[in-house]
Design a protein around this motif. Structure first.
Motif, PDB file in Angstrom:
ATOM      1  N   LEU A   1      15.068  42.601 -17.623  1.00 49.66           N
ATOM      2  CA  LEU A   1      15.809  43.238 -18.708  1.00 49.66           C
ATOM      3  C   LEU A   1      17.273  43.482 -18.384  1.00 49.66           C
ATOM      4  CD1 LEU A   1      13.196  45.799 -20.115  1.00 49.66           C
ATOM      5  CD2 LEU A   1      13.840  43.551 -20.993  1.00 49.66           C
ATOM      6  N   GLU A   2      17.671  43.400 -17.114  1.00 46.85           N
ATOM      7  CA  GLU A   2      19.091  43.547 -16.797  1.00 46.85           C
ATOM      8  C   GLU A   2      19.903  42.372 -17.337  1.00 46.85           C
ATOM      9  OE1 GLU A   2      19.617  43.275 -12.429  1.00 46.85           O
ATOM     10  OE2 GLU A   2      17.497  42.770 -12.488  1.00 46.85           O
ATOM     11  N   GLY A   3      19.203  41.325 -17.788  1.00 44.92           N
ATOM     12  CA  GLY A   3      19.902  40.229 -18.436  1.00 44.92           C
ATOM     13  C   GLY A   3      20.512  40.624 -19.761  1.00 44.92           C
TER      14      GLY A   3
ATOM     15  N   GLU B   1      16.764  35.038 -20.830  1.00 43.02           N
ATOM     16  CA  GLU B   1      17.391  33.787 -20.410  1.00 43.02           C
ATOM     17  C   GLU B   1      18.882  33.847 -20.712  1.00 43.02           C
ATOM     18  OE1 GLU B   1      15.795  29.449 -20.877  1.00 43.02           O
ATOM     19  OE2 GLU B   1      17.088  29.865 -22.602  1.00 43.02           O
ATOM     20  N   ILE B   2      19.689  33.593 -19.694  1.00 41.11           N
ATOM     21  CA  ILE B   2      21.144  33.615 -19.843  1.00 41.11           C
ATOM     22  C   ILE B   2      21.680  32.202 -19.657  1.00 41.11           C
ATOM     23  CG2 ILE B   2      23.317  34.436 -18.847  1.00 41.11           C
ATOM     24  CD1 ILE B   2      21.960  36.996 -18.098  1.00 41.11           C
ATOM     25  N   THR B   3      22.512  31.771 -20.584  1.00 39.45           N
ATOM     26  CA  THR B   3      23.213  30.499 -20.484  1.00 39.45           C
ATOM     27  C   THR B   3      24.695  30.793 -20.362  1.00 39.45           C
ATOM     28  OG1 THR B   3      21.530  29.389 -21.840  1.00 39.45           O
ATOM     29  CG2 THR B   3      23.637  28.263 -21.559  1.00 39.45           C
ATOM     30  N   CYS B   4      25.344  30.163 -19.386  1.00 33.79           N
ATOM     31  CA  CYS B   4      26.758  30.433 -19.159  1.00 33.79           C
ATOM     32  C   CYS B   4      27.446  29.146 -18.706  1.00 33.79           C
ATOM     33  CB  CYS B   4      26.950  31.540 -18.126  1.00 33.79           C
ATOM     34  SG  CYS B   4      25.983  31.319 -16.614  1.00 33.79           S
ATOM     35  N   VAL B   5      28.759  29.170 -18.724  1.00 32.26           N
ATOM     36  CA  VAL B   5      29.548  28.027 -18.296  1.00 32.26           C
ATOM     37  C   VAL B   5      30.437  28.479 -17.152  1.00 32.26           C
ATOM     38  CG1 VAL B   5      31.319  28.510 -20.038  1.00 32.26           C
ATOM     39  CG2 VAL B   5      31.175  26.239 -19.029  1.00 32.26           C
ATOM     40  N   ALA B   6      30.535  27.640 -16.117  1.00 25.77           N
ATOM     41  CA  ALA B   6      31.354  27.972 -14.955  1.00 25.77           C
ATOM     42  C   ALA B   6      32.798  28.189 -15.381  1.00 25.77           C
ATOM     43  CB  ALA B   6      31.254  26.871 -13.906  1.00 25.77           C
ATOM     44  N   GLU B   7      33.350  29.308 -14.972  1.00 32.32           N
ATOM     45  CA  GLU B   7      34.701  29.673 -15.382  1.00 32.32           C
ATOM     46  C   GLU B   7      35.749  29.059 -14.453  1.00 32.32           C
ATOM     47  OE1 GLU B   7      36.653  30.171 -17.513  1.00 32.32           O
ATOM     48  OE2 GLU B   7      36.902  32.295 -17.998  1.00 32.32           O
TER      49      GLU B   7
END
Length: 249
Positions: free
Chosen positions: A111-113, A233-239
């Motif tokens: 849940l910390e997501g 589920e977390i989706t991210c892009v490399a900054e």
């Protein structure tokens, strides 16, 4: 759209992650990395269409990064823009984002997501892609600022190593310069951390991320947060900071 409300997120340069995720709180075998490789059809420039306040007619400007040949520009209509300089800045931002944001990372956590939201900056420490080393502190000697870790860490001479800690709210404290301890799973903090280090059973142990200075984790921008039962589920892009400085040339 979030919680029935339309929210605006500004894509601006940020240095402080709102949350730290490591092997300690990423679900095992859930980390996935997608590399978006450029091809012959990939745009190498941007043509921005705008409405000129000088001629009161539609106009356009083509911009590209310094080492691009501008042979395959992509078109983008900037509604509401009436200034060529403004259109050029937005075009350089889009060109830099297209070049430097090409690693899509997906992982699951608990849940910390739900701490980060769209557009937030997060730190990811994971040994599989060599984004630092993550774990938790199992013992803390406050008199000597010496931490005993759940994972061994290794030092190389003439290299500056740092360690970041996770606060109780999930955000990042540090990073702090560290030196080798007496054993492979120990480090000594040069300066005392500004948070209480938890090692007992009453509260969750303090998480850490260890690595070379500026490479102790991967900074990523969140683009999606999806609940998956009891997990998130977390989706991210490399900054890349080059995205935010491209329009300053």
């Amino acid at each position: 759209m979030q919680g029935g409300i339309v929210r605006i997120a500004r894509d601006e340069a940020r240095m402080l992650p709102v949350a730290l995720f490591s092997t300690r709180n990423i679900v095992k075998n859930s980390l996935k990395i997608q590399y978006v490789m450029p091809g012959e059809e990939t745009a190498d420039a941007v043509t921005v269409e705008f409405f000129s306040s000088r001629t009161w007619k539609p106009d356009e400007v083509t911009v590209s990064l310094a080492d691009s040949n501008s042979s395959n520009p992509a078109k983008f209509r900037l509604f509401g823009c009436t200034n060529e300089e403004h259109a050029a800045r937005e075009g350089l931002y889009l060109a830099a984002a297209n070049r430097y944001r090409r690693r899509i990372i997906t992982f699951r956590t608990e849940l910390e997501g739900l701490i980060p939201t769209y557009g937030d900056l997060i730190a990811i420490a994971h040994d599989m892609p060599s984004w630092g080393i993550g774990g938790e502190i199992v013992a803390w000697d406050e008199s000597g600022n010496r931490a005993t870790l759940s994972e061994p860490v290794f030092f190389t001479e003439s290299v500056l190593y740092v360690m970041a800690l996770r606060r109780r709210d999930g955000s990042v404290s540090g990073p702090y310069s560290v030196a080798p301890g007496l054993e492979a799973n120990q480090v000594v903090f040069i300066d005392q951390p500004d948070i209480p280090v938890e090692t007992g059973l009453s509260l969750e142990r303090t998480h850490f991320a260890f690595g070379i200075a500026e490479k102790w984790s991967l900074l990523a921008r969140v683009i999606a947060v999806r609940p998956r039962g009891e997990q998130v589920e977390i989706t991210c892009v490399a900054e890349s900071q080059l995205v935010h400085s491209a329009d300053q040339s």
